[in-house]
Scaffold this motif. Sequence first.
Motif, PDB file in Angstrom:
ATOM      1  N   VAL B 331       0.957  -1.214   0.141  1.00  0.00           N
ATOM      2  CA  VAL B 331       0.151   0.055   0.191  1.00  0.00           C
ATOM      3  C   VAL B 331       0.899   1.294  -0.062  1.00  0.00           C
ATOM      4  CG1 VAL B 331      -1.662   1.328   1.315  1.00  0.00           C
ATOM      5  CG2 VAL B 331      -1.883  -0.846   1.134  1.00  0.00           C
ATOM      6  N   ALA B 332       1.893   1.137   0.872  1.00  0.00           N
ATOM      7  CA  ALA B 332       2.975   2.386   0.911  1.00  0.00           C
ATOM      8  C   ALA B 332       3.595   2.547  -0.578  1.00  0.00           C
ATOM      9  CB  ALA B 332       4.010   2.309   1.953  1.00  0.00           C
ATOM     10  N   GLY B 333       3.756   1.299  -1.128  1.00  0.00           N
ATOM     11  CA  GLY B 333       4.628   1.446  -2.290  1.00  0.00           C
ATOM     12  C   GLY B 333       3.597   2.178  -3.330  1.00  0.00           C
ATOM     13  N   ARG B 334       2.366   1.833  -3.402  1.00  0.00           N
ATOM     14  CA  ARG B 334       1.520   2.200  -4.228  1.00  0.00           C
ATOM     15  C   ARG B 334       0.602   3.535  -3.759  1.00  0.00           C
ATOM     16  NH1 ARG B 334      -1.832  -2.402  -4.735  1.00  0.00           N
ATOM     17  NH2 ARG B 334      -3.283  -1.369  -5.906  1.00  0.00           N
ATOM     18  N   SER B 335       1.159   4.186  -2.763  1.00  0.00           N
ATOM     19  CA  SER B 335       0.418   5.298  -2.207  1.00  0.00           C
ATOM     20  C   SER B 335       0.056   6.344  -3.217  1.00  0.00           C
ATOM     21  CB  SER B 335       1.160   5.993  -1.025  1.00  0.00           C
ATOM     22  OG  SER B 335       2.331   6.238  -1.566  1.00  0.00           O
ATOM     23  N   ARG B 336       1.035   6.469  -4.107  1.00  0.00           N
ATOM     24  CA  ARG B 336       0.634   7.590  -5.071  1.00  0.00           C
ATOM     25  C   ARG B 336      -0.320   7.130  -6.044  1.00  0.00           C
ATOM     26  NH1 ARG B 336       5.089  10.173  -8.764  1.00  0.00           N
ATOM     27  NH2 ARG B 336       6.261  11.446  -6.898  1.00  0.00           N
ATOM     28  N   GLU B 337      -0.278   5.996  -6.454  1.00  0.00           N
ATOM     29  CA  GLU B 337      -1.250   5.147  -7.416  1.00  0.00           C
ATOM     30  C   GLU B 337      -2.740   5.300  -6.789  1.00  0.00           C
ATOM     31  OE1 GLU B 337       0.266   1.482  -8.562  1.00  0.00           O
ATOM     32  OE2 GLU B 337      -1.684   0.830  -8.558  1.00  0.00           O
ATOM     33  N   ILE B 338      -2.597   4.808  -5.371  1.00  0.00           N
ATOM     34  CA  ILE B 338      -3.821   4.853  -4.792  1.00  0.00           C
ATOM     35  C   ILE B 338      -4.734   6.238  -4.543  1.00  0.00           C
ATOM     36  CG2 ILE B 338      -5.063   4.096  -2.634  1.00  0.00           C
ATOM     37  CD1 ILE B 338      -2.978   1.993  -2.414  1.00  0.00           C
ATOM     38  N   ALA B 339      -3.600   7.275  -4.180  1.00  0.00           N
ATOM     39  CA  ALA B 339      -4.256   8.626  -4.095  1.00  0.00           C
ATOM     40  C   ALA B 339      -4.856   9.063  -5.433  1.00  0.00           C
ATOM     41  CB  ALA B 339      -3.181   9.419  -3.790  1.00  0.00           C
ATOM     42  N   THR B 340      -4.061   8.749  -6.499  1.00  0.00           N
ATOM     43  CA  THR B 340      -4.723   9.239  -7.848  1.00  0.00           C
ATOM     44  C   THR B 340      -5.938   8.650  -8.088  1.00  0.00           C
ATOM     45  OG1 THR B 340      -2.148   9.051  -8.625  1.00  0.00           O
ATOM     46  CG2 THR B 340      -3.953   9.505 -10.312  1.00  0.00           C
ATOM     47  N   MET B 341      -6.153   7.302  -7.835  1.00  0.00           N
ATOM     48  CA  MET B 341      -7.545   6.762  -7.892  1.00  0.00           C
ATOM     49  C   MET B 341      -8.545   7.198  -7.009  1.00  0.00           C
ATOM     50  SD  MET B 341      -6.238   2.669  -7.819  1.00  0.00           S
ATOM     51  CE  MET B 341      -7.807   2.138  -7.395  1.00  0.00           C
ATOM     52  N   ARG B 342      -8.125   7.521  -5.899  1.00  0.00           N
ATOM     53  CA  ARG B 342      -9.032   8.257  -5.003  1.00  0.00           C
ATOM     54  C   ARG B 342      -9.449   9.583  -5.629  1.00  0.00           C
ATOM     55  NH1 ARG B 342      -7.786   7.610   0.419  1.00  0.00           N
ATOM     56  NH2 ARG B 342      -9.400   9.119   0.913  1.00  0.00           N
ATOM     57  N   ALA B 343      -8.231  10.497  -5.879  1.00  0.00           N
ATOM     58  CA  ALA B 343      -8.670  11.472  -6.620  1.00  0.00           C
ATOM     59  C   ALA B 343      -9.803  11.584  -7.866  1.00  0.00           C
ATOM     60  CB  ALA B 343      -7.348  12.389  -6.898  1.00  0.00           C
ATOM     61  N   LEU B 344      -9.256  10.505  -8.511  1.00  0.00           N
ATOM     62  CA  LEU B 344     -10.156  10.275  -9.593  1.00  0.00           C
ATOM     63  C   LEU B 344     -11.912   9.907  -9.386  1.00  0.00           C
ATOM     64  CD1 LEU B 344      -8.026   8.186 -12.116  1.00  0.00           C
ATOM     65  CD2 LEU B 344      -8.783  10.605 -12.519  1.00  0.00           C
ATOM     66  N   GLY B 345     -12.038   9.726  -8.174  1.00  0.00           N
ATOM     67  CA  GLY B 345     -13.514   9.564  -7.416  1.00  0.00           C
ATOM     68  C   GLY B 345     -13.659   8.156  -7.218  1.00  0.00           C
ATOM     69  N   PHE B 346     -12.648   7.058  -7.081  1.00  0.00           N
ATOM     70  CA  PHE B 346     -12.789   5.641  -6.625  1.00  0.00           C
ATOM     71  C   PHE B 346     -13.172   6.060  -4.914  1.00  0.00           C
ATOM     72  CE2 PHE B 346     -10.741   4.390 -10.150  1.00  0.00           C
ATOM     73  CZ  PHE B 346     -11.289   3.367 -10.479  1.00  0.00           C
ATOM     74  N   ARG B 347     -14.192   5.461  -4.353  1.00  0.00           N
ATOM     75  CA  ARG B 347     -14.467   5.874  -3.187  1.00  0.00           C
ATOM     76  C   ARG B 347     -13.730   4.698  -2.374  1.00  0.00           C
ATOM     77  NH1 ARG B 347     -17.706   9.641  -1.154  1.00  0.00           N
ATOM     78  NH2 ARG B 347     -17.852  11.202  -2.897  1.00  0.00           N
TER      79      ARG B 347
END
Lengths: 387, 438
Positions: B331-347
């Motif tokens: 999760v830490a390694g992909r934090s940017r990816e996950i944050a991007t998804m969240r910013a795109l609207g993934f709940r």
Amino acid sequence: MKYFHLIWAALFRSRTRTFLTLFSVMTAFFLFGMLDSVRVAFNSGGSVTGANRMIASSRLSLTQMLPYSLDPQIRAIPGVKKSSYAAWFGGIYKDPKNFFPNFSVGPGYLDVYPEFILPADQRKAWEADRTGAIVGETLAKRHGWKVGDVIPLQATIFPTKGSNDWSFKLDGIFKVKDEKQKAGQESVLLFHWNYFDEANDYVKGRVGWYILQLDDASHADRVSKAVDALSANSDHETKTQTEQAFNQAFIKQIGDIGLIVTAIMGAVFFTLLLLTGNTMAQAVRERIPELAVLKTIGFSNRSVLMLVLGESVLLVAIGAVLGLALAPLAMIATTKGSGGFIQLPSSLPPESWVTGLLLMLAFGVLAGLLPALRAMRLNIVDALAGR
Amino acid sequence: MSKSKRFFSGLLTIVALVAALVVWSMLPWFGVLAIAVAVAAWLAFTRSGAIALAATRIGIAGLPQRWGASSVIVIGIAGVVGVLVAMLAMGEGFKATLSNTGGTDTAIILRGGSQAETNSVITRDQVPLISGLPGIARGADGQPVSSPELSQVVNLQSKADGTDTNVQFRGVGPAAWALRPKLKIVEGRKFGPGLREMVVGRGAQKQFANLDVGKQVKLANQVWTVVGAFESGDSNESELWADVDVLGPAYQRQAFQSVTVKLDGKNGFKQLSAGLAADPRLKLDAMTTHDYYAKQSEGLTKFLSVLGIVIGSIMAVGAIFGALNSMYAAVAGRSREIATMRALGFRGVPVVTAVMLETMLLALVGGIIGALIAWVVFNGHTVSTLGNNFSQVVFQFRVSPQLLWTGLKWALGIGLVGGLFPALRAARLPVTEALRAG
């Protein structure tokens, strides 16, 4: 260790990760401590005090009894200092679940087992009481027995006057010095062989096994041959071996415990190694710029290698020591929880500590080696540039 | 979030997790199937499910890049499942061997109060009295089918390391073969009456030295010839058999230890017990042979399964820490990816689902590998241990489908715990910070 604070700081750079790794190292060594102490207990057999003790039992089989007439002949063999005998009784106290060993013993039994400590007045009382018994402290505590209580036993092998009901008056409670042997040896009930011989319906003049105490442990071989020669080619041939060999042969039959234990530990440690190695690799990956800075300010390649290795060894060491220290708690709990059916030592044997600590070093180094080499080979310019 | 709020939500998660694990451990296979179908349906047919599936795909596509961390989960869980299944398989095999022995149509008669044959004594004058009891079936010759038996514990060398082991040497009467129809001579022949000959079980033959057909063995200072080998698929296979009238005198035994009889019809056992109780000369106990052998397996089977579960649990705790570690790192390694998804609207839900599904998938793979290893290595592996009669019982590890299923359930349970907390962290990741960070 002038860089200790550096290693320490690096270790707790990511708390969650370090604690999680620490916990899994701890569980692995916790399990190792438990399993290895079981293995040591299984392999050690007799105590040190029993080094010059031998057991003569029937060569034909464990359940075959030997004639009492061998007693004076055994005593007459040069090299035998003292001897006594015993016979398995196999009585049940109330419920088969309460299993504990109980056997009748000849006079002088306590002399060949000097590690059983019975107060002098209790010993005198017992020796004067034909139907009396003595028990170990652990057993007495388990059933709440006090001196003077009457203990009923249900015979499974030897009825008396057609009935299975035997009862013994408790004359004394003995202790065993050695902590390692305590759990097992303090769980027995002993009563007089003379009484057993007279009161049981089936066997007369027979004992289960003889216990010999030698002048010197180096005479073991000669004495064993001499004892076995007494009954050669008779219907009651004996097999005389050291107490340790006797116990081991018996314990070995329970199953190949060693193999199972090794297999389990192999699985656990393989997992552990992988886990710690992975954590270290992550830690180094994250810190590449930091390590590069260290090199820039003059840390040699070797020091960087040692820093990373030190970190990994320290991580494993903390987990291992905690795990090994906690293992006895579980062992005590297991002994208590099983109601005495499983007897584990209540402390970790020194052998297990030594093996555990050696393993700890080896795993610390192995787990840290690849990341440490990577750190050592860092090219400062590339690392600082994030390439 | 304030500190106390975080504390309580954490506490709530743990309570819910424990409850979920308890339910999970008791769930039968169709319950698991129902959950799997429900999750699959949600993923396939709802909008949030479709989003979650998309998020999961992204995570799984990244797995090869993180193979080191992922393999920690897989191998850790494989280790737990392998050890657990192997330990339970040992208990299962022992139980199966003993519960296969005997049946409800035969009964064993022992001296009252004795727990096993070793402890029992039946005098010669009692045998005709027993044969005369009601409830015993009669053979073709009109005689009651009963076999007075003697089981002597003898020392033989084990094949594995040459140490002395206790083996059961059973003397049987002529009716013994009829009483144990499962027992088949597979090599050589039966022993001759009155001769110092014996037949040996296949299990004993595999485990102990010098028992090949034609070999001679010295027992009780007499030479016995092995004339045959038998198979029976039960604990009799660990024994050596000879004529009771030869074995008794060889060991100076006047009395027998047990009498096994064939029961006559359904009420045979009742009649036999009543007959025994009515005769004051016979202070004996009767048990169906099925009950007798089942009772003998109780202790060790329970011990092995408790040991297996204790060791399995400790290892599972270690594996959970490992899984947590790997998934937190993922999760830490992909934090940017996950944050991007969240910013795109993934709940939250799709993000949590994605991480959970990824962990469960890894756990499932680990569980399957562990169970397979246990099955390949241990299924049918022959071992022997000391049974209730102070003698060796030879048995095989038995990796049943039931055990493999238990192993998989453990694997998924570990995956559930190991994935949940990292998944929650991923869902709570502060978007702006994660995007800015490195």
